[in-house]
Design a protein around this motif. Structure first.
Motif, short mmCIF file in Angstrom:
data_model
loop_
_atom_site.label_atom_id
_atom_site.label_comp_id
_atom_site.label_asym_id
_atom_site.label_seq_id
_atom_site.Cartn_x
_atom_site.Cartn_y
_atom_site.Cartn_z
N GLU A 67 0.81 -1.14 -0.17
CA GLU A 67 -0.11 -0.03 -0.09
C GLU A 67 0.96 1.33 -0.11
OE1 GLU A 67 -2.37 -0.69 3.62
OE2 GLU A 67 -3.47 -2.56 2.67
N PRO A 68 1.08 1.74 -1.15
CA PRO A 68 1.87 2.98 -1.23
C PRO A 68 1.73 4.13 -0.27
CG PRO A 68 1.51 2.13 -3.42
CD PRO A 68 0.56 1.27 -2.32
N LYS A 69 2.56 4.44 0.42
CA LYS A 69 2.25 5.60 1.22
C LYS A 69 2.28 7.04 0.69
CE LYS A 69 3.28 2.90 5.31
NZ LYS A 69 3.48 1.73 4.45
N LYS A 70 3.21 7.05 -0.47
CA LYS A 70 3.43 8.06 -1.10
C LYS A 70 3.15 7.94 -2.54
CE LYS A 70 8.06 8.85 -0.68
NZ LYS A 70 9.41 9.48 -0.41
N GLU A 71 3.06 8.98 -3.25
CA GLU A 71 2.44 8.91 -4.67
C GLU A 71 3.76 8.76 -5.31
OE1 GLU A 71 0.99 8.10 -7.77
OE2 GLU A 71 -0.50 8.92 -6.27
N LEU A 72 3.75 7.94 -6.74
CA LEU A 72 5.09 7.95 -7.51
C LEU A 72 5.80 9.44 -7.47
CD1 LEU A 72 6.54 6.18 -9.38
CD2 LEU A 72 5.17 6.91 -11.12
N PHE A 73 6.96 9.25 -7.47
CA PHE A 73 8.08 10.29 -7.46
C PHE A 73 7.81 11.22 -8.45
CE2 PHE A 73 10.27 6.76 -8.85
CZ PHE A 73 10.74 7.26 -10.06
N ASP A 74 8.14 12.46 -8.53
CA ASP A 74 7.86 13.25 -9.64
C ASP A 74 8.90 13.42 -10.31
OD1 ASP A 74 6.22 14.82 -11.12
OD2 ASP A 74 6.72 16.98 -10.03
N ILE A 75 9.05 13.56 -11.81
CA ILE A 75 10.15 14.00 -12.49
C ILE A 75 9.57 15.28 -13.31
CG2 ILE A 75 11.90 13.37 -14.17
CD1 ILE A 75 11.56 10.69 -13.65
N PRO A 76 9.93 16.50 -12.74
CA PRO A 76 8.93 17.60 -13.40
C PRO A 76 9.58 17.91 -14.67
CG PRO A 76 10.02 18.38 -11.21
CD PRO A 76 10.61 16.95 -11.56
N GLU A 77 10.96 17.51 -15.00
CA GLU A 77 11.25 17.67 -16.48
C GLU A 77 10.54 16.99 -17.68
OE1 GLU A 77 13.01 16.90 -14.02
OE2 GLU A 77 14.16 18.51 -13.51
N ALA A 78 9.80 15.74 -16.97
CA ALA A 78 9.20 14.95 -17.89
C ALA A 78 8.09 15.52 -18.50
CB ALA A 78 8.69 13.70 -17.27
N ASP A 79 7.59 16.68 -18.09
CA ASP A 79 6.30 17.61 -18.68
C ASP A 79 6.94 18.87 -19.40
OD1 ASP A 79 4.47 15.58 -17.63
OD2 ASP A 79 4.75 16.41 -15.69
N GLU A 80 8.20 19.13 -19.45
CA GLU A 80 8.47 20.00 -20.10
C GLU A 80 8.26 20.17 -21.57
OE1 GLU A 80 11.87 21.65 -16.90
OE2 GLU A 80 12.65 20.84 -18.96
N PRO A 81 7.80 21.27 -22.18
CA PRO A 81 7.63 20.99 -23.60
C PRO A 81 9.20 21.08 -24.40
CG PRO A 81 7.12 23.21 -22.84
CD PRO A 81 7.56 22.12 -21.55
N GLY A 82 9.05 20.34 -25.54
CA GLY A 82 10.69 20.37 -26.43
C GLY A 82 11.41 19.12 -25.93
N ARG A 83 11.07 18.23 -24.95
CA ARG A 83 11.87 17.13 -24.75
C ARG A 83 11.59 16.05 -25.34
NH1 ARG A 83 15.59 17.13 -20.07
NH2 ARG A 83 15.25 19.14 -18.97
N ARG A 84 12.29 15.41 -25.74
CA ARG A 84 11.98 13.98 -26.57
C ARG A 84 11.80 12.84 -25.53
NH1 ARG A 84 15.43 13.49 -31.74
NH2 ARG A 84 13.86 11.83 -32.17
N LEU A 85 10.80 12.19 -25.27
CA LEU A 85 10.75 11.07 -24.35
C LEU A 85 11.25 9.95 -25.10
CD1 LEU A 85 7.46 12.22 -22.73
CD2 LEU A 85 9.62 12.99 -22.04
N VAL A 86 12.16 9.25 -24.50
CA VAL A 86 12.67 8.05 -25.17
C VAL A 86 12.44 6.63 -24.48
CG1 VAL A 86 14.58 6.90 -26.27
CG2 VAL A 86 14.35 9.28 -26.14
N ASP A 87 11.80 5.68 -24.91
CA ASP A 87 11.75 4.64 -24.18
C ASP A 87 12.75 3.48 -24.99
OD1 ASP A 87 9.12 5.34 -23.38
OD2 ASP A 87 7.94 4.06 -24.96
N VAL A 88 13.70 3.34 -23.76
CA VAL A 88 14.79 2.47 -24.12
C VAL A 88 14.75 0.90 -24.31
CG1 VAL A 88 17.24 1.88 -23.54
CG2 VAL A 88 16.30 4.40 -23.23
N GLY A 89 13.55 0.42 -23.39
CA GLY A 89 13.41 -0.89 -23.57
C GLY A 89 14.04 -1.66 -22.32
N VAL A 90 13.77 -2.98 -22.23
CA VAL A 90 14.04 -3.63 -21.11
C VAL A 90 15.31 -4.54 -21.31
CG1 VAL A 90 12.52 -5.61 -21.42
CG2 VAL A 90 12.98 -5.00 -19.14
N VAL A 91 16.07 -4.78 -20.26
CA VAL A 91 17.21 -5.49 -20.13
C VAL A 91 17.33 -6.25 -18.83
CG1 VAL A 91 19.60 -5.78 -20.39
CG2 VAL A 91 18.62 -3.83 -21.71
N ARG A 92 17.39 -7.63 -19.00
CA ARG A 92 17.17 -8.48 -17.68
C ARG A 92 18.86 -8.67 -17.12
NH1 ARG A 92 13.49 -13.19 -17.15
NH2 ARG A 92 12.11 -11.49 -17.09
N VAL A 93 18.92 -8.47 -15.98
CA VAL A 93 20.27 -8.79 -15.38
C VAL A 93 20.39 -9.55 -14.22
CG1 VAL A 93 22.48 -7.56 -14.59
CG2 VAL A 93 20.83 -6.21 -15.96
#
Lengths: 280, 217, 217, 94
Positions: A67-93
């Protein structure tokens, strides 16, 4: 004492790649199923049918066994216009999820593991930088980190001294801010989201929010995959597999200050899933 | 020449590696194999119905098998990589090129399961991978008894380049290379070649560079 | 088999498998070692774990007379003492930062390791030709059964492989794993040595299937 | 800073926190030995340990790093060094 890490949010899928059939995966040893149920909706369920809380943020699907006591952490930069959001994909280690994060916080390995890209001999010195645990946010921060890099990013043409900031907002997540060659004064954001499958196995989901208008998206993905895959053989060959919270068998130096702060923060919160408590 | 390329693909790397070793210029066209699955897009399926990468284009010529690409690059730029022309040697090179496909299927398959979460029977892939490694080790042990280090003689050929990447990256599929002393020395010999380039998972041979001198304050 | 009551030394590798300037992983009853040979030809057996952050040193590199860790480049001398910490280039590391080396020696092409000083040197196998080291996923008992012979007083299994006389130095790594150093007679011709090497593959298949059968019962 | 790595200095160090576990002093001594540092304790209390350390600054830094984390049954709040008023990565009071 139950591990408080159970109440944290973890990445379990790339939202853009998740379909109605979904994917079966593991979260802290528990089999779970994640599937898309609508254009902006996702369901996560445990094997016994119990439904888990879900968030869709930063290109990924997040859930929690507790039961998460906190909301998922914020990355304010994620919402800045002009940024390219890149899904890099998954790697198992095959390593502790905590080791994957610790390695991400490390710069001293650049000349030897990311040779001629993120570092090169003889530029091996790690200069003093600042590390703090920010009490209000309850996060680890390393600032004023500098390192000489032959090719800091896909968009970097030659060698430069790159400035970094590191942030640990959750036990298996880290956000890196680094000098953005095309836009002096701005920071590129590169994250490492780690899904703990077991204490000694993890899925790593890198993600980026970049100011880079030039590079092909695939080039950006490949660059980050290349960097992370150079680390993978290191992570799979550290002994012990779990991250030691007692450095009695290790020799941290000033260059390992972020690692020490991260481990201290884990220890303070009793975040021990994937940790080794007593040095052996 | 244009190579449809993926940075983490050992098969694409074979082509980049031989191009680097022979001084051949390649134009790279990155393919979003993972996570995008672009190799299965209509545009790439039109080029290669098999849905695999690498793909090599040179004018009208389109090649979709990495072994053929190695032969093509060698024939164009550096024929010594095809051996001396001795019939037995030529046949052995062909045999290793065929063998390399077993490495792709076994070691490469285990790597895709372990690293990129592709479906597959990991234990079976690892078992066939170990079998192939033992075969390679036995052959290289004999080569060393004869005083040779490479697969078909004292000089490297396309056979070595075809087999090198998946073997070097076997640990990515949780297959240890510790039990293979002759393979280890052969990998090192390939990595020490003039013009050698790395791919992620294969580290720089730092020993080839001298220790940097201490900077005087 | 080794080690045993009268010989605490373990044969860990063949000299030829560790040329100057290389490091290999090796196993001893007291722990894994990074076995390395300096540029000038001196052998050392370091504990296979960097004291800094636990990376396996057998993944590292040898420069001159030092072994360096691939992770952060910390380097260690032949006595195990730390020589350089690249993140702090001006620091002279204390000798107390140490890889805790075991004792190593070579005799007639075989590398031996022991964790504490011994009065007796390891046995000499003069008159033999070390061919190759192999790892068997089989017990020592299965190996002896497949070879049709037991270890003699010197620890050597004398058997016939490929119609030739061969000698096996066996090291018990675990209940189901045995490291075997295969030797031939010093006067064996190249063809005879190759025959023994190839027949070693069949010996391994026999030993491993014997163990598998036993497991099935 | 490179210079400082070569200079042998002598520093007083105070470790503050929940330090009562009997494991800690032997742990500190062992870690100091590994770093080739000379230590002498002047105060050993449940919440405060003081000692004098002699060696190159980079190794005293390393000693500070090790002790900040310490064994699992000890919690170090902060480490004060005579060379700088407070450690740069302390300050976690929860």
């Amino acid at each position: 004492m139950s591990d408080p890490m159970i109440d944290e949010w973890y990445p379990v899928a790339l939202f853009s790649k998740l379909d109605a059939a979904g994917r079966d995966t593991l979260l802290m040893g528990h089999p779970i199923h994640v599937a898309r149920t609508g254009s902006e909706r996702v369901a996560a369920t445990e094997a016994d049918g119990r439904s888990l809380p879900v968030r869709i943020r930063y290109g990924h699907v997040w859930t929690s066994l507790g039961e998460p006591k906190k909301e998922l952490f914020d990355i304010p930069e994620a919402d800045e216009p002009g940024r390219r959001l890149v899904d890099v994909g998954v790697v198992r280690v095959r390593c502790s999820p905590l080791r994957a994060v610790e390695n991400f916080l490390d710069i001293a390995h650049f000349p030897f593991v990311h040779t001629d890209i993120l570092g090169a001999e003889p530029h091996t010195e790690v200069e003093k930088y600042d590390v703090e645990i920010r009490e209000k946010e309850d996060e680890v921060w390393a600032t004023k980190v500098k390192f000489f890099q032959p090719q800091a990013a896909k968009s970097a043409a030659g060698g430069i001294t790159t400035d970094y900031m590191y942030r640990v907002p959750a036990p298996t997540c880290s956000v890196l801010y680094k000098t953005c060659p095309p836009r002096p004064g701005e920071w590129d954001v590169i994250t490492l989201f780690v899904q703990p499958l077991t204490e000694e196995l993890c899925d790593v989901w890198p993600w980026m929010a970049l100011y880079d208008d030039e590079a092909d998206m695939t080039d950006l993905i490949h660059f980050q995959q290349m960097i992370f895959l150079q680390d993978r053989s290191i992570l799979e060959n550290q002994i012990p597999r779990r991250l030691p919270l007692d450095p009695g068998m290790e020799i941290p130096t000033r260059a390992d200050m972020t690692s020490v702060a991260y481990r201290r923060w884990l220890k303070r919160h009793n975040y021990t899933y994937g940790a080794q408590l007593v040095a052996q | 020449m244009k190579l449809y390329d993926y940075i983490l693909s050992p098969s694409c790397y074979k082509v980049r590696l031989l191009a680097a070793l022979t001084g051949t210029q390649l134009t790279l066209r990155p393919v979003d194999f993972h996570p995008g699955g672009e190799h299965l897009s209509p545009a790439l399926l039109a080029l290669n119905p098999a849905g695999s990468i690498p793909i090599l284009e040179d004018g009208e010529l389109v090649l979709t098998e990495s072994s053929a690409m190695l032969v093509y690059i060698a024939a164009k730029a550096a024929p010594e990589w095809l051996g001396s022309g001795d019939p037995a040697e030529s046949a052995q090179i062909q045999q290793w090129l065929s063998f390399s496909h077993r490495l792709t299927a076994s070691l490469g398959g285990a790597r895709l399961v372990e690293m990129l979460l592709r479906p597959g029977d990991l234990a079976a892939l690892q078992a066939s991978g170990v079998k192939a490694l033992r075969e390679l080790e036995a052959a290289l042990a004999v080569q060393r008894m004869k005083g040779d280090i490479f697969l078909t003689g004292s000089k490297p050929t396309v056979a070595d380049i075809a087999c090198f990447p998946y073997v070097a990256l076997a640990p990515d599929g949780s297959i240890a290379l510790d039990p293979y002393p002759s393979i280890r020395l052969w990998l090192r010999a390939v990595r020490a070649l003039d013009g050698f380039i790395e791919m992620p998972g294969i580290h720089r041979l730092h020993e080839l560079k001298p220790e940097p001198a201490k900077e005087t304050a | 088999m080794f080690p045993n009551n009268w010989c605490k030394w373990t044969p860990v590798a063949l000299s030829a498998d560790v040329p100057a300037g290389t490091v290999i992983p090796a196993w001893t009853p007291t722990g894994d070692v990074a076995l390395w040979r300096s540029q000038s030809g001196q052998l050392s057996a370091s504990s296979d774990r960097c004291p800094h952050r636990g990376m396996r040193l057998s993944h590292g590199f040898v420069r001159g007379e030092a072994l360096a860790c691939i992770y952060h480049g910390w380097s260690y001398g032949r006595d195990g003492a730390c020589l350089r910490i690249p993140a702090h280039p001006d620091l002279q590391p204390p000798a107390s930062i140490n890889t805790r080396n075991q004792i190593t020696t070579e005799r007639e092409g075989i590398v031996w390791v022991v964790n504490e000083a011994q009065d007796e040197p390891p046995p000499s196998f003069d008159g033999y030709w070390p061919l190759r080291s192999m790892t068997f996923q089989a017990s020592i008992a299965a190996l002896e059964a497949a070879a049709g012979a037991k270890a003699d007083i010197s620890g050597l299994i004398r058997c016939t492989l490929g119609g030739e006389t061969a000698f096996l130095l066996a090291v018990t790594k675990g209940e189901a794993e045995t490291i075997v150093h295969v030797l031939a007679d010093k006067n064996a011709s190249l063809a005879q040595r190759i025959a023994i090497s190839q027949a070693g593959e069949q010996l391994r298949r026999d030993a491993e299937s014997a163990d598998a059968l036993e497991g099935a019962n | 800073m490179g210079e400082a790595d070569r200079i042998i200095s002598k520093e007083r160090i105070a470790i503050l926190g929940d330090l009562g576990a009997s494991t800690f002093i032997p742990w500190i001594e062992r870690h100091a030995r590994k770093l080739g540092l000379k230590t002498s304790f002047s105060t050993i209390e449940a919440h405060r340990i003081e000692m004098e350390i002699e060696g190159p600054e980079a190794l005293i830094d390393a000693m500070e790093m090790g002790c900040l984390l310490g064994p699992i049954d000890v919690w170090v709040d902060e480490i004060l060094r005579s060379s700088n008023a407070r450690s740069s990565i302390s300050g976690l009071h929860t």
